[in-house]
Motif scaffolding. Sequence first.
Motif, PDB file in Angstrom:
ATOM      1  N   VAL A   1      86.123 -26.219 -43.703  1.00 21.83           N
ATOM      2  CA  VAL A   1      85.251 -27.154 -44.386  1.00 21.83           C
ATOM      3  C   VAL A   1      85.852 -28.543 -44.288  1.00 21.83           C
ATOM      4  N   VAL A   2      85.052 -29.493 -43.889  1.00 20.40           N
ATOM      5  CA  VAL A   2      85.495 -30.877 -43.769  1.00 20.40           C
ATOM      6  C   VAL A   2      84.620 -31.733 -44.666  1.00 20.40           C
ATOM      7  N   ALA A   3      85.211 -32.712 -45.303  1.00 17.92           N
ATOM      8  CA  ALA A   3      84.495 -33.483 -46.314  1.00 17.92           C
ATOM      9  C   ALA A   3      83.581 -34.544 -45.740  1.00 17.92           C
TER      10      ALA A   3
ATOM     11  N   GLU B   1      79.808 -32.203 -50.505  1.00 20.56           N
ATOM     12  CA  GLU B   1      79.413 -31.112 -49.628  1.00 20.56           C
ATOM     13  C   GLU B   1      80.332 -31.084 -48.422  1.00 20.56           C
ATOM     14  N   GLY B   2      80.666 -29.876 -47.974  1.00 14.46           N
ATOM     15  CA  GLY B   2      81.427 -29.736 -46.743  1.00 14.46           C
ATOM     16  C   GLY B   2      80.561 -30.163 -45.573  1.00 14.46           C
ATOM     17  N   GLU B   3      81.178 -30.755 -44.552  1.00 12.28           N
ATOM     18  CA  GLU B   3      80.438 -31.284 -43.414  1.00 12.28           C
ATOM     19  C   GLU B   3      79.647 -30.206 -42.688  1.00 12.28           C
ATOM     20  N   ASP B   4      80.157 -28.984 -42.688  1.00  6.90           N
ATOM     21  CA  ASP B   4      79.432 -27.917 -42.000  1.00  6.90           C
ATOM     22  C   ASP B   4      78.283 -27.373 -42.845  1.00  6.90           C
TER      23      ASP B   4
ATOM     24  N   ALA C   1      81.308 -28.451 -53.467  1.00  6.70           N
ATOM     25  CA  ALA C   1      82.242 -28.417 -54.593  1.00  6.70           C
ATOM     26  C   ALA C   1      81.710 -29.350 -55.665  1.00  6.70           C
ATOM     27  N   THR C   2      81.734 -28.897 -56.912  1.00  8.61           N
ATOM     28  CA  THR C   2      81.293 -29.705 -58.036  1.00  8.61           C
ATOM     29  C   THR C   2      82.382 -29.758 -59.091  1.00  8.61           C
TER      30      THR C   2
ATOM     31  N   PHE D   1      87.067 -32.798 -49.811  1.00 10.95           N
ATOM     32  CA  PHE D   1      87.750 -31.752 -49.065  1.00 10.95           C
ATOM     33  C   PHE D   1      88.752 -32.390 -48.114  1.00 10.95           C
ATOM     34  N   HIS D   2      89.918 -31.749 -47.967  1.00 16.20           N
ATOM     35  CA  HIS D   2      90.901 -32.153 -46.964  1.00 16.20           C
ATOM     36  C   HIS D   2      90.309 -31.840 -45.592  1.00 16.20           C
TER      37      HIS D   2
END
Length: 134
Positions: A5-7, A27-30, A35-36, A69-70
Amino acid sequence: GANGVVASSGGGDGAGGKDKDGVNGVEGEDGKFLATGSRDKSIRVWLVATGRCVLTLQGHDNWIRDLCFHPNGQYLLSASDDRSVRVWDLENARTVKTLGDAHEHFVTSVAINAHGTSMATGSVDTSIRVWECS
């Protein structure tokens, strides 16, 4: 876990309605994960396809204001009104790094560069700080 997951920046609406008022999200890029973080001091990671909460993280002492996200997808960064920034290991559902008193007032924003080598935080104290990630 949430590997891969990428931010990217995004808004959360508390998917599933389980978070209290004052929900912030990323939201993750994919597009697989969201995440909330909310006023109830919890962070939730949701599987977008099903709307199901797959992970709940506890540890902040006040409202979660921002998340990212990292780039490697293994970590989630959170900024809170408790003046701290936390790095969460998503695989093990625990905090691996806490920057306590990262600012003199509420920490309202957090962002990480595409290489995961530095992050920036912003605060109600009107400061922006840049941190080296190790």
